[in-house]
Write a protein that holds these residues in place. Sequence first.
Motif, PDB file in Angstrom:
ATOM      1  N   LEU A 135       0.826  -1.212   0.000  1.00 24.99           N
ATOM      2  CA  LEU A 135       0.000   0.000   0.000  1.00 24.99           C
ATOM      3  C   LEU A 135       0.862   1.264   0.000  1.00 24.99           C
ATOM      4  O   LEU A 135       0.446   2.297  -0.524  1.00 24.99           O
ATOM      5  CB  LEU A 135      -0.955  -0.010   1.195  1.00 24.99           C
ATOM      6  CG  LEU A 135      -2.095  -1.025   1.059  1.00 24.99           C
ATOM      7  CD1 LEU A 135      -2.793  -1.240   2.392  1.00 24.99           C
ATOM      8  CD2 LEU A 135      -3.103  -0.578  -0.009  1.00 24.99           C
ATOM      9  N   ARG A 136       2.058   1.168   0.572  1.00 24.26           N
ATOM     10  CA  ARG A 136       2.954   2.337   0.570  1.00 24.26           C
ATOM     11  C   ARG A 136       3.439   2.689  -0.827  1.00 24.26           C
ATOM     12  O   ARG A 136       3.924   3.786  -1.072  1.00 24.26           O
ATOM     13  CB  ARG A 136       4.175   2.063   1.473  1.00 24.26           C
ATOM     14  CG  ARG A 136       3.831   2.064   2.940  1.00 24.26           C
ATOM     15  CD  ARG A 136       5.071   2.321   3.813  1.00 24.26           C
ATOM     16  NE  ARG A 136       4.676   2.282   5.215  1.00 24.26           N
ATOM     17  CZ  ARG A 136       4.943   1.273   6.045  1.00 24.26           C
ATOM     18  NH1 ARG A 136       5.615   0.210   5.612  1.00 24.26           N
ATOM     19  NH2 ARG A 136       4.548   1.314   7.298  1.00 24.26           N
ATOM     20  N   THR A 137       3.335   1.717  -1.760  1.00 23.29           N
ATOM     21  CA  THR A 137       3.836   1.944  -3.119  1.00 23.29           C
ATOM     22  C   THR A 137       2.755   2.480  -4.064  1.00 23.29           C
ATOM     23  O   THR A 137       3.036   2.746  -5.232  1.00 23.29           O
ATOM     24  CB  THR A 137       4.359   0.618  -3.730  1.00 23.29           C
ATOM     25  OG1 THR A 137       3.240  -0.270  -3.955  1.00 23.29           O
ATOM     26  CG2 THR A 137       5.363  -0.064  -2.811  1.00 23.29           C
ATOM     27  N   VAL A 138       1.535   2.640  -3.572  1.00 21.57           N
ATOM     28  CA  VAL A 138       0.422   3.050  -4.441  1.00 21.57           C
ATOM     29  C   VAL A 138       0.658   4.461  -4.971  1.00 21.57           C
ATOM     30  O   VAL A 138       0.990   5.375  -4.212  1.00 21.57           O
ATOM     31  CB  VAL A 138      -0.917   2.988  -3.670  1.00 21.57           C
ATOM     32  CG1 VAL A 138      -2.032   3.684  -4.447  1.00 21.57           C
ATOM     33  CG2 VAL A 138      -1.295   1.546  -3.381  1.00 21.57           C
ATOM     34  N   ASP A 139       0.509   4.627  -6.295  1.00 25.38           N
ATOM     35  CA  ASP A 139       0.700   5.963  -6.867  1.00 25.38           C
ATOM     36  C   ASP A 139      -0.472   6.364  -7.758  1.00 25.38           C
ATOM     37  O   ASP A 139      -0.312   7.040  -8.766  1.00 25.38           O
ATOM     38  CB  ASP A 139       2.021   6.037  -7.649  1.00 25.38           C
ATOM     39  CG  ASP A 139       2.059   5.041  -8.805  1.00 25.38           C
ATOM     40  OD1 ASP A 139       1.102   4.240  -8.914  1.00 25.38           O
ATOM     41  OD2 ASP A 139       3.008   5.076  -9.591  1.00 25.38           O
ATOM     42  N   VAL A 197      -9.202   6.750  -2.455  1.00 24.66           N
ATOM     43  CA  VAL A 197     -10.100   7.236  -1.422  1.00 24.66           C
ATOM     44  C   VAL A 197     -10.376   6.089  -0.452  1.00 24.66           C
ATOM     45  O   VAL A 197     -10.451   4.927  -0.854  1.00 24.66           O
ATOM     46  CB  VAL A 197     -11.407   7.819  -2.030  1.00 24.66           C
ATOM     47  CG1 VAL A 197     -12.256   6.733  -2.676  1.00 24.66           C
ATOM     48  CG2 VAL A 197     -12.209   8.576  -0.984  1.00 24.66           C
ATOM     49  N   VAL A 198     -10.470   6.426   0.827  1.00 22.19           N
ATOM     50  CA  VAL A 198     -10.709   5.452   1.891  1.00 22.19           C
ATOM     51  C   VAL A 198     -11.997   5.869   2.594  1.00 22.19           C
ATOM     52  O   VAL A 198     -12.122   7.016   3.025  1.00 22.19           O
ATOM     53  CB  VAL A 198      -9.520   5.428   2.878  1.00 22.19           C
ATOM     54  CG1 VAL A 198      -9.795   4.479   4.037  1.00 22.19           C
ATOM     55  CG2 VAL A 198      -8.226   5.047   2.154  1.00 22.19           C
ATOM     56  N   VAL A 199     -12.951   4.940   2.669  1.00 25.23           N
ATOM     57  CA  VAL A 199     -14.273   5.266   3.215  1.00 25.23           C
ATOM     58  C   VAL A 199     -14.521   4.473   4.487  1.00 25.23           C
ATOM     59  O   VAL A 199     -14.442   3.238   4.485  1.00 25.23           O
ATOM     60  CB  VAL A 199     -15.390   4.972   2.182  1.00 25.23           C
ATOM     61  CG1 VAL A 199     -16.747   5.439   2.713  1.00 25.23           C
ATOM     62  CG2 VAL A 199     -15.084   5.638   0.840  1.00 25.23           C
ATOM     63  N   ALA A 200     -14.813   5.179   5.568  1.00 22.76           N
ATOM     64  CA  ALA A 200     -15.061   4.560   6.874  1.00 22.76           C
ATOM     65  C   ALA A 200     -16.497   4.820   7.289  1.00 22.76           C
ATOM     66  O   ALA A 200     -17.043   5.892   7.031  1.00 22.76           O
ATOM     67  CB  ALA A 200     -14.115   5.148   7.923  1.00 22.76           C
ATOM     68  N   GLY A 201     -17.118   3.835   7.960  1.00 17.72           N
ATOM     69  CA  GLY A 201     -18.426   4.041   8.581  1.00 17.72           C
ATOM     70  C   GLY A 201     -18.209   4.436  10.033  1.00 17.72           C
ATOM     71  O   GLY A 201     -17.506   3.753  10.766  1.00 17.72           O
ATOM     72  N   GLU A 202     -18.803   5.531  10.414  1.00 19.30           N
ATOM     73  CA  GLU A 202     -18.609   6.036  11.779  1.00 19.30           C
ATOM     74  C   GLU A 202     -19.031   5.011  12.837  1.00 19.30           C
ATOM     75  O   GLU A 202     -18.453   4.934  13.915  1.00 19.30           O
ATOM     76  CB  GLU A 202     -19.412   7.326  11.946  1.00 19.30           C
ATOM     77  CG  GLU A 202     -19.009   8.152  13.136  1.00 19.30           C
ATOM     78  CD  GLU A 202     -19.746   9.482  13.160  1.00 19.30           C
ATOM     79  OE1 GLU A 202     -19.091  10.491  13.450  1.00 19.30           O
ATOM     80  OE2 GLU A 202     -20.964   9.504  12.893  1.00 19.30           O
ATOM     81  N   GLU A 203     -20.037   4.173  12.499  1.00 15.86           N
ATOM     82  CA  GLU A 203     -20.556   3.182  13.459  1.00 15.86           C
ATOM     83  C   GLU A 203     -20.071   1.768  13.136  1.00 15.86           C
ATOM     84  O   GLU A 203     -20.691   0.789  13.567  1.00 15.86           O
ATOM     85  CB  GLU A 203     -22.091   3.206  13.452  1.00 15.86           C
ATOM     86  CG  GLU A 203     -22.691   4.538  13.850  1.00 15.86           C
ATOM     87  CD  GLU A 203     -24.224   4.525  13.764  1.00 15.86           C
ATOM     88  OE1 GLU A 203     -24.814   3.447  13.552  1.00 15.86           O
ATOM     89  OE2 GLU A 203     -24.818   5.607  13.920  1.00 15.86           O
ATOM     90  N   ASP A 204     -18.987   1.643  12.379  1.00 11.63           N
ATOM     91  CA  ASP A 204     -18.496   0.324  11.977  1.00 11.63           C
ATOM     92  C   ASP A 204     -17.812  -0.358  13.162  1.00 11.63           C
ATOM     93  O   ASP A 204     -16.774   0.096  13.637  1.00 11.63           O
ATOM     94  CB  ASP A 204     -17.515   0.468  10.809  1.00 11.63           C
ATOM     95  CG  ASP A 204     -17.138  -0.871  10.180  1.00 11.63           C
ATOM     96  OD1 ASP A 204     -17.293  -1.916  10.848  1.00 11.63           O
ATOM     97  OD2 ASP A 204     -16.674  -0.867   9.033  1.00 11.63           O
ATOM     98  N   ALA A 205     -18.424  -1.464  13.616  1.00 13.39           N
ATOM     99  CA  ALA A 205     -17.868  -2.198  14.756  1.00 13.39           C
ATOM    100  C   ALA A 205     -16.723  -3.112  14.338  1.00 13.39           C
ATOM    101  O   ALA A 205     -15.881  -3.486  15.149  1.00 13.39           O
ATOM    102  CB  ALA A 205     -18.970  -3.020  15.425  1.00 13.39           C
ATOM    103  N   ALA A 247      -5.561   4.967   5.393  1.00  7.98           N
ATOM    104  CA  ALA A 247      -5.402   6.202   4.613  1.00  7.98           C
ATOM    105  C   ALA A 247      -4.023   6.816   4.826  1.00  7.98           C
ATOM    106  O   ALA A 247      -3.442   7.394   3.910  1.00  7.98           O
ATOM    107  CB  ALA A 247      -6.502   7.201   4.974  1.00  7.98           C
ATOM    108  N   ASP A 248      -3.485   6.676   6.039  1.00  2.93           N
ATOM    109  CA  ASP A 248      -2.147   7.206   6.323  1.00  2.93           C
ATOM    110  C   ASP A 248      -1.060   6.386   5.628  1.00  2.93           C
ATOM    111  O   ASP A 248       0.026   6.883   5.368  1.00  2.93           O
ATOM    112  CB  ASP A 248      -1.869   7.205   7.840  1.00  2.93           C
ATOM    113  CG  ASP A 248      -2.677   8.276   8.568  1.00  2.93           C
ATOM    114  OD1 ASP A 248      -3.188   9.188   7.885  1.00  2.93           O
ATOM    115  OD2 ASP A 248      -2.805   8.185   9.801  1.00  2.93           O
ATOM    116  N   THR A 249      -1.347   5.120   5.352  1.00  4.34           N
ATOM    117  CA  THR A 249      -0.366   4.232   4.722  1.00  4.34           C
ATOM    118  C   THR A 249      -0.232   4.503   3.223  1.00  4.34           C
ATOM    119  O   THR A 249       0.860   4.457   2.669  1.00  4.34           O
ATOM    120  CB  THR A 249      -0.774   2.754   4.937  1.00  4.34           C
ATOM    121  OG1 THR A 249      -0.913   2.515   6.342  1.00  4.34           O
ATOM    122  CG2 THR A 249       0.272   1.802   4.384  1.00  4.34           C
ATOM    123  N   VAL A 250      -1.364   4.795   2.584  1.00  7.07           N
ATOM    124  CA  VAL A 250      -1.372   5.015   1.132  1.00  7.07           C
ATOM    125  C   VAL A 250      -1.020   6.471   0.842  1.00  7.07           C
ATOM    126  O   VAL A 250      -1.677   7.373   1.352  1.00  7.07           O
ATOM    127  CB  VAL A 250      -2.764   4.692   0.533  1.00  7.07           C
ATOM    128  CG1 VAL A 250      -2.782   4.970  -0.972  1.00  7.07           C
ATOM    129  CG2 VAL A 250      -3.150   3.251   0.820  1.00  7.07           C
TER     130      VAL A 250
END
Length: 252
Positions: free
Chosen positions: A190-194, A198-206, A217-220
Motif C-alpha cells: 500500500l505504501r507503493t500506491v501511486d 479514497v478510503v471510506v469509513a463508517g462512523e458506526e463500523d464495529a 489512509a495514512d499508509t497510502v
Amino acid sequence: MGDMSSLPLVLLHAYPLDARMWDSVRAPLSERTRLITPDQRGLGRTPLPEGGTAAPSLDHAARDVVALLDRLELDKVVVGGSSMGGYVAMALLRLAPERIGGLAFIGTKATADTPEARENRLNVARRAETEGTAGWLADEMLPTLLGETTRRRRPEVVERVREIVDGQPPAGVAWAQRAMAARPDSTDVLRTVDVPTVVVAGEEDAVMPPEVLRDLADTVPNAELVVVPEAGHLIPLEAPEPVVDAVSRVLG
C-alpha cells in the motif's frame, strides 16, 4: 451516459455477501462510467472452480479479476473493494499493479489477522461446512455488519442483508474465510500506491472502526479519508450517496 473518458470501475463485494450489495450505488455510478461488479468465487452466482485443491488464497480471487479484465479487454480500471473486496484489491495490487488506475477502499484494513481472528475464521469455515449457512451466519453477523442507526431505523436494509447472507453457498463461505485467514499484511504494497485513492469509513463500523481506516489512509500516499456518519460496515448499503461521491473522486 456522462463522461466515458473515465476508467471503468470494478467493485469487489464484502463477505459474506455478493455483488447485490452494490445495488443502491449502481445507477449513479453507471451514469459516470462503465461499472463491473463480479461475484467472487464461491459466492453469489460464481461457483468455486471444479476440483480446486489449491489452498484458499485471496491471490486466486485477484487472478479471477485479472482474467475478467482480460476477457473484457480492459487494460486499466479503478478498483473499489468493501471489506473482503478491499483485501482482494490489495492482492491485485501485488499481482498486477499496472491494471489499477485508481482505488477505493471501503471498510477494510491493511493488516493481517491476529491469531485469535484467524482461529475464529477457521471455526466459521468448519461450521459452514457441517451445518450450512442458513440462519446462524446472518444472526451472528448482522449486529456487526450494520451500524446501530441502520439496525434501528431501516428494517428493510437489515432484511435485505439477511436474505443475501442466508443464500450464500456454505463451501464458498468456508473458502472465503480460509482465504482471508491466510492473507498477508498489505502495508508494504500500500505504501507503493501511486494512483488516486479514497478510503471510506463508517462512523458506526464495529468491525473496522474509523481509526483503522485512518491508519489505512495514512499508509497510502495522498489517500483521502471519508468518514460516513450513521453507517456501519456495509456502507454502500447503508449510505449509498456518500459512497457514490467518494468513489466518483477517483474515477478521473
